[in-house]
Motif scaffolding. Sequence first.
Motif, PDB file in Angstrom:
ATOM      1  N   SER A 405       8.069   0.259   8.708  1.00 13.42           N
ATOM      2  CA  SER A 405       7.095  -0.285   9.638  1.00 13.42           C
ATOM      3  C   SER A 405       5.954  -0.965   8.928  1.00 13.42           C
ATOM      4  O   SER A 405       5.256  -1.781   9.481  1.00 13.42           O
ATOM      5  N   GLY A 406       5.722  -0.589   7.681  1.00 20.22           N
ATOM      6  CA  GLY A 406       4.589  -1.151   6.963  1.00 20.22           C
ATOM      7  C   GLY A 406       3.264  -0.620   7.437  1.00 20.22           C
ATOM      8  O   GLY A 406       2.225  -1.189   7.152  1.00 20.22           O
ATOM      9  N   GLU A 407       3.261   0.488   8.177  1.00 15.84           N
ATOM     10  CA  GLU A 407       2.022   1.003   8.725  1.00 15.84           C
ATOM     11  C   GLU A 407       1.951   2.497   8.481  1.00 15.84           C
ATOM     12  O   GLU A 407       2.721   3.254   9.032  1.00 15.84           O
ATOM     13  N   MET A 408       1.013   2.932   7.662  1.00 14.69           N
ATOM     14  CA  MET A 408       0.841   4.345   7.415  1.00 14.69           C
ATOM     15  C   MET A 408      -0.595   4.718   7.733  1.00 14.69           C
ATOM     16  O   MET A 408      -1.493   3.903   7.715  1.00 14.69           O
ATOM     17  N   ALA A 467       0.458  -6.279  -2.644  1.00 19.67           N
ATOM     18  CA  ALA A 467      -0.283  -6.728  -1.486  1.00 19.67           C
ATOM     19  C   ALA A 467       0.121  -5.894  -0.275  1.00 19.67           C
ATOM     20  O   ALA A 467       1.278  -5.526  -0.105  1.00 19.67           O
ATOM     21  N   ALA A 468      -0.843  -5.637   0.602  1.00 17.29           N
ATOM     22  CA  ALA A 468      -0.651  -4.655   1.658  1.00 17.29           C
ATOM     23  C   ALA A 468       0.394  -5.073   2.674  1.00 17.29           C
ATOM     24  O   ALA A 468       1.090  -4.214   3.233  1.00 17.29           O
ATOM     25  N   PHE A 469       0.534  -6.365   2.920  1.00 14.45           N
ATOM     26  CA  PHE A 469       1.439  -6.834   3.974  1.00 14.45           C
ATOM     27  C   PHE A 469       2.551  -7.734   3.425  1.00 14.45           C
ATOM     28  O   PHE A 469       3.707  -7.555   3.763  1.00 14.45           O
ATOM     29  N   ASP A 470       2.192  -8.686   2.584  1.00 15.47           N
ATOM     30  CA  ASP A 470       3.207  -9.505   1.926  1.00 15.47           C
ATOM     31  C   ASP A 470       3.478  -8.881   0.564  1.00 15.47           C
ATOM     32  O   ASP A 470       3.021  -9.353  -0.478  1.00 15.47           O
ATOM     33  N   ASP A 471       4.248  -7.808   0.597  1.00 19.21           N
ATOM     34  CA  ASP A 471       4.491  -6.981  -0.572  1.00 19.21           C
ATOM     35  C   ASP A 471       5.163  -7.769  -1.698  1.00 19.21           C
ATOM     36  O   ASP A 471       6.005  -8.640  -1.451  1.00 19.21           O
ATOM     37  N   SER A 475       8.947  -5.590   0.595  1.00 24.79           N
ATOM     38  CA  SER A 475       9.413  -4.330   1.178  1.00 24.79           C
ATOM     39  C   SER A 475       8.629  -3.886   2.410  1.00 24.79           C
ATOM     40  O   SER A 475       8.904  -2.820   2.963  1.00 24.79           O
ATOM     41  N   GLN A 476       7.647  -4.689   2.840  1.00 24.42           N
ATOM     42  CA  GLN A 476       6.913  -4.303   4.033  1.00 24.42           C
ATOM     43  C   GLN A 476       7.573  -4.849   5.293  1.00 24.42           C
ATOM     44  O   GLN A 476       8.388  -5.776   5.254  1.00 24.42           O
ATOM     45  N   ALA A 477       7.191  -4.258   6.428  1.00 27.89           N
ATOM     46  CA  ALA A 477       7.740  -4.701   7.712  1.00 27.89           C
ATOM     47  C   ALA A 477       7.476  -6.173   7.949  1.00 27.89           C
ATOM     48  O   ALA A 477       8.324  -6.893   8.497  1.00 27.89           O
TER      49      ALA A 477
END
Length: 628
Positions: A405-408, A467-471, A475-477
């Motif tokens: 999900s990319g959200e913790m 990077a938090a979103f564009d890993d 590997s991010q959602a």
Amino acid sequence: MKKLHKLIAIAIIILLAIVGAFFLMGSSTPTGDGPSYNASVLTNSLSIDMNNWQYDETNDIYYQIGLVYCMNPEDTAYESCGIYVPGKYFDGTKNSNGTYTCSLNENVQVGNYTAGSAPIVMPVNTPGYSSCAAPTSYNAGEIKEYTDAGFIYLNAGCRGRDNAEAPDGVVDLKAAVSYYRFNGDVLPGDDEKIFTFGHSGGGAQSAIMGASGNSELYNPYLEDIGAAMVDKDGNALSNAIYGSMCWCPITNLDTADGAYEWNLGQYARSSDSFTGALSTDLATEYAKYINDLGLKDPNGNTLTLEESDSGIYTSGSYYDYMLSVTEESLNNFLNDTTFPYTPSSNGMGDMQSGEATSGEMPSGEAPSGEAPSGNMSGEAPSGEAPSGNMSGEAPSGEAPSGNLSGEMSSESTDADSSTSYETAQDYIDSLNGNETWIEYDASTNTAKITSLEAFVKHCKNPSKSVAAFDDLERSQAENALFGIDANSSSHFDKTLSELLNNNGESYSKYSDYSSDYASQYKNDLAATDSLNNSMETRVNMYNPMYYLCDYYDGAGSSDVANYWRINTGIEQGDTSQCVDVNLYLAVLNKVGKDNVEFSTVWGQGHTQAERTGDSTTNFINWVNNCLN
């Protein structure tokens, strides 16, 4: 010969008249492989069968499920919907097969509404931008709270990053909206008064729905799936909505990486690493973005950042405003809370990401007779490491495992959720610990926060890497969201790509740097999707700010929702606090103070955050306030 010429001329005139009538009825040529847009074709394909309603006598709800809302769906398990109607809005006659034939009854009121004035509410249950399976069985569950209030409940499935790619999720939601309007002559409710509501990735897509109404960028995709883009008379149908409720929206993805580093990362990253250097550069670029964005505070003052002696652009009116929002959140908490106080399991930042408070939405997959699960996020538990490659798809209807999900959730705060605090001063003392960063005046029950850095270190530790979103490893959602097809992941952050391609020499001294990063980002950003749209266009389509701010080319190109409600838990580490604040200010500048509510809720993380009460009741009350 003259007679022949005359006959030919008449034939040509008749032919032109036929062609003209065809176009007046709404014909158009789709850009993809979808059907043509003749109103009669739409009528035959998408008209709802008013002889096929089911009736729940106990809860007084008429409903239909399995309604396919477009003519050329990719997957009807997702591109279909259920409609749930307060029983008093229909006159129903039972058929021999147990179904009901229904017609409108506009003489009876439910709550504040009649069959002609009722709002339509539409849940967006897409954690981490995942797909949402359409309902396959009936369960009144939370639906009853809405129908009892006189609302009509439109529960639409949609594709997502686990089985499609941006912008397919929002395309499907728009198609469901226009499907309801296409059948508005026989369905109850005021179909101009459609409200979306969602949490996390669902909150983000609710925001996109609110900002992008009737944007032409979506038209090729809507045509491709055969959405109802004209009504039964051939007139253009709107896919704009009236109101948008967003809890913890994970959005503004074009600059979300930079926002995360400016707000969180700069206070927590190791400086002696490639990712530390990248964090610094992203934070600096974010400050430049803010200075160009032109956001204004509620008093009309333009917000900017300035270089500072300590920290990365931790000075200026934008910094001061962010600090004031944080301070206001704490003071609201002190005003709302009765001491002695014990933090609840769903209140502090240590709750699992995606756990909702009360009033969750049905998942659409609950077995008959069981309460719907309702969880609106389904993200990974706090502290789980990313699972890596996004290629594995979660089973249909289930929340994906791992960090897909990319959200913790954010880390636990200094306040122990098992501890009871006798007074407000005791609570403030526990937050301060060995460092006084909150100054509390017991006589006025108000607090002053000295710096954002102190708040982040004590309450909002980053839970994501750079990077938090564009890993870096895709590997991010969000990487899966912007894949070129359902089985791929792509880089999408243009600023990050430029940093990697321009600063490679300075990054190369670090052992955690790979020279492949620059080319990977550059290549991914150059790719186009199946309808030949660029990555930049697709990112814009999934960014509500693109439609709300003059900084972007999309400003003024859409019909923005009249009403907005944006709530976030201040302690979440899932995204920067800037994302929620920026969205609020952009909406505020667009629709005015009276039409937007915003709350940053102290002591709560990635949840359907509310200062008091439960999310469903508060949402229902807000819709009522918007309409009455």
